[in-house]
Design a protein around this motif. Sequence first.
Motif, PDB file in Angstrom:
ATOM      1  N   ASP A  45      -2.181   0.022   9.796  1.00 39.79           N
ATOM      2  CA  ASP A  45      -3.091   1.000   9.173  1.00 39.79           C
ATOM      3  C   ASP A  45      -3.070   2.323   9.911  1.00 39.79           C
ATOM      4  OD1 ASP A  45      -4.831   1.788   7.195  1.00 39.79           O
ATOM      5  OD2 ASP A  45      -6.619   1.064   8.221  1.00 39.79           O
ATOM      6  N   LEU A  46      -2.786   2.292  11.220  1.00 41.54           N
ATOM      7  CA  LEU A  46      -2.630   3.531  11.968  1.00 41.54           C
ATOM      8  C   LEU A  46      -1.480   4.357  11.405  1.00 41.54           C
ATOM      9  CD1 LEU A  46      -3.520   5.257  14.402  1.00 41.54           C
ATOM     10  CD2 LEU A  46      -1.903   3.952  15.803  1.00 41.54           C
ATOM     11  N   LEU A  47      -0.450   3.666  10.924  1.00 40.57           N
ATOM     12  CA  LEU A  47       0.675   4.356  10.298  1.00 40.57           C
ATOM     13  C   LEU A  47       0.372   4.715   8.848  1.00 40.57           C
ATOM     14  CD1 LEU A  47       3.731   2.259  11.561  1.00 40.57           C
ATOM     15  CD2 LEU A  47       2.919   4.442  12.440  1.00 40.57           C
ATOM     16  N   VAL A  48      -0.082   3.742   8.080  1.00 35.24           N
ATOM     17  CA  VAL A  48      -0.232   3.915   6.631  1.00 35.24           C
ATOM     18  C   VAL A  48      -1.443   4.766   6.293  1.00 35.24           C
ATOM     19  CG1 VAL A  48      -0.555   2.717   4.437  1.00 35.24           C
ATOM     20  CG2 VAL A  48       0.918   1.726   6.193  1.00 35.24           C
ATOM     21  N   SER A 242       5.635  -8.598   7.136  1.00 35.36           N
ATOM     22  CA  SER A 242       5.325  -7.183   6.875  1.00 35.36           C
ATOM     23  C   SER A 242       4.512  -7.038   5.598  1.00 35.36           C
ATOM     24  CB  SER A 242       6.628  -6.377   6.746  1.00 35.36           C
ATOM     25  OG  SER A 242       7.379  -6.417   7.929  1.00 35.36           O
ATOM     26  N   ALA A 243       4.879  -7.810   4.573  1.00 38.67           N
ATOM     27  CA  ALA A 243       4.178  -7.727   3.292  1.00 38.67           C
ATOM     28  C   ALA A 243       2.734  -8.195   3.430  1.00 38.67           C
ATOM     29  CB  ALA A 243       4.904  -8.562   2.242  1.00 38.67           C
ATOM     30  N   MET A 244       2.497  -9.264   4.210  1.00 31.29           N
ATOM     31  CA  MET A 244       1.138  -9.751   4.405  1.00 31.29           C
ATOM     32  C   MET A 244       0.282  -8.714   5.136  1.00 31.29           C
ATOM     33  SD  MET A 244       0.837 -12.686   2.937  1.00 31.29           S
ATOM     34  CE  MET A 244       1.922 -11.975   1.698  1.00 31.29           C
ATOM     35  N   ALA A 245       0.875  -8.053   6.137  1.00 31.24           N
ATOM     36  CA  ALA A 245       0.131  -7.025   6.869  1.00 31.24           C
ATOM     37  C   ALA A 245      -0.191  -5.844   5.960  1.00 31.24           C
ATOM     38  CB  ALA A 245       0.937  -6.558   8.081  1.00 31.24           C
ATOM     39  N   LEU A 246       0.780  -5.419   5.155  1.00 33.68           N
ATOM     40  CA  LEU A 246       0.541  -4.298   4.245  1.00 33.68           C
ATOM     41  C   LEU A 246      -0.481  -4.683   3.176  1.00 33.68           C
ATOM     42  CD1 LEU A 246       1.296  -1.423   3.492  1.00 33.68           C
ATOM     43  CD2 LEU A 246       3.178  -2.334   2.116  1.00 33.68           C
ATOM     44  N   LEU A 247      -0.418  -5.903   2.705  1.00 34.99           N
ATOM     45  CA  LEU A 247      -1.391  -6.385   1.729  1.00 34.99           C
ATOM     46  C   LEU A 247      -2.793  -6.371   2.318  1.00 34.99           C
ATOM     47  CD1 LEU A 247      -2.002  -7.641  -1.036  1.00 34.99           C
ATOM     48  CD2 LEU A 247      -1.428  -9.875  -0.063  1.00 34.99           C
ATOM     49  N   ALA A 248      -2.921  -6.774   3.585  1.00 35.36           N
ATOM     50  CA  ALA A 248      -4.228  -6.757   4.248  1.00 35.36           C
ATOM     51  C   ALA A 248      -4.778  -5.342   4.333  1.00 35.36           C
ATOM     52  CB  ALA A 248      -4.109  -7.364   5.647  1.00 35.36           C
ATOM     53  N   VAL A 249      -3.895  -4.365   4.611  1.00 31.71           N
ATOM     54  CA  VAL A 249      -4.327  -2.970   4.688  1.00 31.71           C
ATOM     55  C   VAL A 249      -4.804  -2.475   3.336  1.00 31.71           C
ATOM     56  CG1 VAL A 249      -3.540  -0.603   5.087  1.00 31.71           C
ATOM     57  CG2 VAL A 249      -2.865  -2.427   6.661  1.00 31.71           C
ATOM     58  N   VAL A 250      -4.047  -2.765   2.276  1.00 35.93           N
ATOM     59  CA  VAL A 250      -4.396  -2.297   0.934  1.00 35.93           C
ATOM     60  C   VAL A 250      -5.686  -2.951   0.451  1.00 35.93           C
ATOM     61  CG1 VAL A 250      -3.662  -2.235  -1.471  1.00 35.93           C
ATOM     62  CG2 VAL A 250      -2.007  -1.778   0.338  1.00 35.93           C
ATOM     63  N   VAL A 251      -5.801  -4.260   0.646  1.00 31.48           N
ATOM     64  CA  VAL A 251      -7.005  -4.973   0.206  1.00 31.48           C
ATOM     65  C   VAL A 251      -8.227  -4.489   0.987  1.00 31.48           C
ATOM     66  CG1 VAL A 251      -8.145  -7.227   0.183  1.00 31.48           C
ATOM     67  CG2 VAL A 251      -5.791  -7.013  -0.622  1.00 31.48           C
ATOM     68  N   GLY A 252      -8.075  -4.275   2.286  1.00 32.36           N
ATOM     69  CA  GLY A 252      -9.204  -3.840   3.102  1.00 32.36           C
ATOM     70  C   GLY A 252      -9.591  -2.398   2.874  1.00 32.36           C
ATOM     71  N   GLY A 253      -8.608  -1.548   2.547  1.00 32.50           N
ATOM     72  CA  GLY A 253      -8.882  -0.122   2.353  1.00 32.50           C
ATOM     73  C   GLY A 253      -8.132   0.708   3.375  1.00 32.50           C
ATOM     74  N   ARG A 254      -7.178   1.489   2.928  1.00 38.10           N
ATOM     75  CA  ARG A 254      -6.351   2.275   3.838  1.00 38.10           C
ATOM     76  C   ARG A 254      -7.188   3.293   4.624  1.00 38.10           C
ATOM     77  NH1 ARG A 254      -1.889   4.989   0.354  1.00 38.10           N
ATOM     78  NH2 ARG A 254      -3.699   5.241  -1.012  1.00 38.10           N
ATOM     79  N   ARG A 256      -9.342   2.708   6.865  1.00 35.30           N
ATOM     80  CA  ARG A 256     -10.572   2.103   7.381  1.00 35.30           C
ATOM     81  C   ARG A 256     -10.156   0.906   8.235  1.00 35.30           C
ATOM     82  NH1 ARG A 256     -14.995   4.143   4.451  1.00 35.30           N
ATOM     83  NH2 ARG A 256     -14.253   6.014   3.363  1.00 35.30           N
ATOM     84  N   LEU A 257     -10.131   1.057   9.530  1.00 30.93           N
ATOM     85  CA  LEU A 257      -9.532   0.052  10.398  1.00 30.93           C
ATOM     86  C   LEU A 257     -10.218  -1.297  10.276  1.00 30.93           C
ATOM     87  CD1 LEU A 257      -8.926   2.243  13.589  1.00 30.93           C
ATOM     88  CD2 LEU A 257      -7.336   1.728  11.726  1.00 30.93           C
ATOM     89  N   TRP A 258     -11.541  -1.294  10.182  1.00 31.53           N
ATOM     90  CA  TRP A 258     -12.229  -2.580  10.061  1.00 31.53           C
ATOM     91  C   TRP A 258     -11.947  -3.224   8.716  1.00 31.53           C
ATOM     92  CZ3 TRP A 258     -15.879  -3.373   6.229  1.00 31.53           C
ATOM     93  CH2 TRP A 258     -16.399  -2.232   5.601  1.00 31.53           C
ATOM     94  N   GLY A 259     -11.577  -2.421   7.722  1.00 31.15           N
ATOM     95  CA  GLY A 259     -11.187  -2.982   6.433  1.00 31.15           C
ATOM     96  C   GLY A 259      -9.912  -3.787   6.544  1.00 31.15           C
ATOM     97  N   GLY A 300     -10.013  -0.433  -1.944  1.00 33.39           N
ATOM     98  CA  GLY A 300     -10.196  -1.561  -1.052  1.00 33.39           C
ATOM     99  C   GLY A 300     -11.662  -1.838  -0.758  1.00 33.39           C
ATOM    100  N   PHE A 301     -11.892  -2.907  -0.011  1.00 32.35           N
ATOM    101  CA  PHE A 301     -13.268  -3.291   0.306  1.00 32.35           C
ATOM    102  C   PHE A 301     -13.971  -2.234   1.141  1.00 32.35           C
ATOM    103  CE2 PHE A 301     -11.484  -7.539  -0.563  1.00 32.35           C
ATOM    104  CZ  PHE A 301     -12.447  -8.019  -1.433  1.00 32.35           C
ATOM    105  N   ALA A 302     -13.302  -1.751   2.185  1.00 31.73           N
ATOM    106  CA  ALA A 302     -13.948  -0.808   3.087  1.00 31.73           C
ATOM    107  C   ALA A 302     -14.045   0.588   2.506  1.00 31.73           C
ATOM    108  CB  ALA A 302     -13.186  -0.754   4.411  1.00 31.73           C
ATOM    109  N   GLY A 303     -13.156   0.920   1.568  1.00 31.50           N
ATOM    110  CA  GLY A 303     -13.161   2.260   1.001  1.00 31.50           C
ATOM    111  C   GLY A 303     -13.994   2.400  -0.252  1.00 31.50           C
ATOM    112  N   THR A 304     -14.719   1.349  -0.630  1.00 30.84           N
ATOM    113  CA  THR A 304     -15.519   1.364  -1.846  1.00 30.84           C
ATOM    114  C   THR A 304     -16.988   1.565  -1.522  1.00 30.84           C
ATOM    115  OG1 THR A 304     -13.969  -0.126  -2.971  1.00 30.84           O
ATOM    116  CG2 THR A 304     -16.186   0.041  -3.891  1.00 30.84           C
ATOM    117  N   SER A 305     -17.615   2.491  -2.199  1.00 27.54           N
ATOM    118  CA  SER A 305     -19.054   2.687  -2.076  1.00 27.54           C
ATOM    119  C   SER A 305     -19.731   1.705  -3.031  1.00 27.54           C
ATOM    120  CB  SER A 305     -19.444   4.126  -2.431  1.00 27.54           C
ATOM    121  OG  SER A 305     -20.845   4.267  -2.418  1.00 27.54           O
TER     122      SER A 305
END
Length: 319
Positions: A45-48, A242-254, A256-259, A300-305
């Motif tokens: 997520d630091l990269l993406v 790599s795909a699982m890590a990227l999926l976690a970032v997208v699902v959590g919210g790009r 937003r590190l805790w996402g 994502g979860f973290a990026g949604t109000s």
Amino acid sequence: MKARSSILAIIAVLFLVAVPLIFPADMANTLSRVLALALLAVSLDLLVGVSGMPSLGHAAPFGVGAYAAALVARDLDPFAPLPLLAAVVAGGVFALLTGVLMVRTKGTYFLMLTLAIAELAHVLAQRWEGLTGGTNGLYGIPSLTLAPGGEPVTLAGVRYWWILLIFLIGFAIVWWTSKSTLGRSLRGLRDNEERMGSLGYSTFRLKLVVYAIAGSVAGAAGSMWVAQNRFVSPEDLAFEVSAMALLAVVVGGRGRLWGAVLGAALVTIVRDDIGASLGGRGPLLLGIVFIAVVYLLPHGFAGTSWRQLLTRRTQEEKA
């Protein structure tokens, strides 16, 4: 708002620390796997999300770090800090050397080049049997020790606490980087690279530095994986990781590190635990979850109000 976030973070950390004291050992083992993927996702997520550098090959520094930790623990000393240090250095050096080539590109070219480098690393791990064990992987890795020449750690809870400590330090480093002057420069790079260059910033240097930092943190995640599983194979450098890590970032919210941590927990539990109870249909269920999140929660979860989302849904129902 910041005070509430700080309180929630403290409560979350205290809960994670207390897990071995409250739940059975299986819970500690599961959370250890979640934390390893979570730190990998946070470094990605630091990269993406922060830097605007999407990668499909972040499993490469993760796997390189895992192999380095495994070799040091097996052939030198399983004293816990040594495999961790080896993994951090190996992941960072690998990212630095390959980044010299990759960060000169951007967009689709960068994305595909990261994938190509990771696939080359994957193939090399399969072929270099003398070092990596080939397709059989490295096994016989001893349990970590908490003192040089000390007794191996056999309690799942103690091993989990070590893995949690690595995660908290790694997360803190990424969080500090994202909030620092460097982080602000990286966000400017993400939003308008040409303008940053015109202002006198070395965009090549900025991208190379953040790529090396992300690689070091991914290497630390690899050491966490080895500490838990005591095994590493070429599949730990495969595209699926790599795909699982990227999926976690997208699902959590790009961005937003805790996402990314929430996304990693969801991905791991759905794929490995819930999927196992459904006859191995974890990847199918994970795909359905991903489609649902992208459609219903595009940020994502973290990026949604959630308050705005509920208000909008209520207004739509009344209309």
